[in-house]
Write an enzyme that holds these catalytic residues in place. Structure first.
Site, PDB file in Angstrom:
ATOM      1  CB  CYS A   1      12.842  11.579 -11.595  1.00 46.86           C
ATOM      2  SG  CYS A   1      11.793  10.832 -12.851  1.00 46.86           S
TER       3      CYS A   1
ATOM      4  CD  GLU B   1       9.022   6.220 -13.603  1.00 49.26           C
ATOM      5  OE1 GLU B   1       9.956   5.467 -13.259  1.00 49.26           O
ATOM      6  OE2 GLU B   1       9.090   7.454 -13.639  1.00 49.26           O
TER       7      GLU B   1
END
Ligand code: UDX
Ligand code: UDX
Length: 465
Positions: free
Chosen positions: A277, A162
């Site tokens: 992330c 993603e």
């Protein structure tokens, strides 16, 4: 054969919004999102759309449209796996906190658990899609588990990372720059790739759907995040030089961003990047490089994290120094706790580190964030284990009103770039503060002239004049 039933394991910031958009755009496919966390599933099923577990602009309307039609949230993991033709794995892959690779490598225990569960439940052939960010070559580990512990059924493993950014996840999903799908070069592998391409083709133009081999896809995800984070650390490194030299980082960013080779995005100086992330993926990249003996490569990327830590540290140091070298017993108001605007996510938020530093200097911190809940803020501090929970609760207070948070404070620190902060009645806030009243704008969003005219001492990250 077209896919008719999708199961997604992991109803988090990635799994929830991604599956909601797939369900909205593919009414002919049943999409079930499962999670071991029953409370989370209940929250996704909540009739009150303002109480969904993930806040993303526009997500509530998509959930309203698709939920109950072809989008389902369930705790019945095994049943959903059994029914599905395609299974997305979207569980978290935190940095390891123990053993080999501690503090660096991605912890794949949840991924492995998922693979084992899929293997034991599956009675017919399935496509397994890695959505979580993973170290390169994880797909082969998953395949190994599936092939050796399964019931003899065939699995194809795809990598489909993603690229959504929180706060703009819905737009990023509806209009992606690209969709990346990695698969095996075998006939079956390519067939599986095409089945996933077919799903995305329901709304994404074909020329934006990129297919590669599995390893390139896995590594591209880490590379994209490393490059993005590197841009933030680069501009933050320049922000410190600006402060010393009298330059202004926004002017520098504009000047370099107009060079089409550089481009204008991700050049906003800040108190430091956060989010689930960037740090995790770079640490993972560093670990991978080290494990291949590529020490120079590892050191190069590690510097991005070192710079980010420095940026947070120097922000809190500057507050202490400016407030006459002590913040002990002084009230410091935080505007924002989330790692960026338009999200309730606080993972790795710079605010946590800055607060921790100031609390260690015995400051009294009062926090206002439009979307982050009080319990989350205390949990973030508790996770650091710097001091007891009671001490955190005594020293740090959470407010539901920004004006209350700022009242009687010696200084305000802007930690998140929420739009609403810009248009506050700053004269009213100034009046209710201790004097001299300081603002430390870690996001560079407020109007310097306006604030200085009111009487504030105003510090803007990266501005040396
Ligand atoms: C996660 C990863 O952090 C990211 O690297 C990856 O790209 C996508 O997945 P996110 O969705 O933000 O991102 O994580 P999180 O909000 O923590 O959601 C993961 C969910 O998986 C949690 O709700 C957790 O309960 C669930 N989970 C975890 C399972 O259902 N089963 C498990 O075995 C482990
Ligand atoms: C990131 C990637 O952008 C996305 O593609 C990936 O799938 C997940 O990780 P996210 O962490 O949600 O997304 O947000 P992002 O917009 O990338 O911001 C990350 C951090 O960098 C935030 O703390 C943000 O405030 C900061 N940032 C970003 C800056 O400080 N300056 C900038 O110019 C841009």
């Amino acid at each position: 054969m077209s896919i008719k039933n999708i199961c997604c394991i992991g109803a988090g910031y990635v799994g929830g919004p991604t599956m909601a958009v797939i369900a909205q755009k593919c009414p002919h496919i049943n999409v079930t999102v499962v999670d071991i966390n029953k409370e989370r599933i209940a929250a996704w099923n909540n009739d009150d759309l303002s109480s969904l577990p993930v806040f993303e602009p526009g997500l509530d309307l998509i959930i309203k449209e698709a939920r109950g039609r072809n989008l389902f949230f369930s705790s019945n993991v095994e049943e959903s796996i059994d029914k599905a033709d395609m299974i997305f794995i979207s569980v978290n892959t935190p940095t390891k906190t123990y053993g080999k690779g501690k503090g660096m490598a991605a912890d794949l225990k949840y991924i492995e658990l998922c693979a084992r569960q899929i293997a034991s439940v599956s009675k017919n052939n399935k496509i397994v899609v890695e959505k979580s960010t993973l170290p390169v070559r994880t797909a082969s580990a998953i395949k190994n588990i599936l092939d050796n512990t399964g019931n003899g059924v065939q699995f194809q493993i795809l990598s489909n990372p993603e690229f959504l950014a929180e706060g703009t996840a819905v737009n990023d999903l509806l209009m992606p720059d690209r969709v990346l799908i990695g698969g095996d070069n075998t006939k079956e592998g390519q067939k599986a790739v095409n089945q996933l391409v077919e799903i995305y083709s329901n709304w994404v133009p074909k020329n934006k759907i990129l297919t590669t081999n599995v390893w390139s896809s896995e590594l591209s995800k880490l590379t994209a995040n490393a490059f993005l984070a590197q841009r933030v650390s680069s501009i933050n490194a320049m922000s410190e030089i600006c402060e010393k030299t009298g330059a202004d980082i926004n002017e520098v960013a504009q000047a370099i961003g107009m060079d089409s080779r550089i481009g204008p995005k991700f050049l906003k100086a800040s108190v430091g990047f956060g989010g689930s992330c960037f740090q995790k993926d770079i640490l993972n990249l560093v670990y991978i490089a080290k494990s291949y003996g590529l020490d120079e490569v590892a050191d190069y990327w590690e510097q991005v994290i070192i710079m980010n830590e420095h940026q947070k540290q120097r922000f809190s140091d500057n507050i202490v120094q400016t407030l006459f070298n002590t913040v002990s017993g002084k009230k410091i108001a935080f505007l924002g706790w989330a790692f960026k605007k338009d999200t309730n996510d606080t993972r790795e938020s710079a605010a946590i580190k800055v607060a921790d530093n100031l609390l260690s200097e015995r400051a009294l911190v009062s926090v206002y964030d439009p979307k982050v809940k009080k319990e989350r803020i205390y949990a973030d501090l508790e996770n650091l284990k710097t001091r007891s929970d009671e001490e955190n609760k005594t020293l740090l207070k959470v407010h539901s009103n920004a004006y209350e948070a700022c009242k009687d404070s010696h200084a305000i620190a802007v930690l998140t770039e929420w739009d609403e902060f810009v248009n506050y009645d700053w004269a009213k806030i100034h009046k209710a503060m201790q004097k001299p009243a300081f603002i430390f704008d870690g996001r560079g969003i407020l109007n310097k002239d306006l604030l200085e005219n009111i009487g504030f001492s105003y510090y803007k990250i990266g501005s040396g004049y």
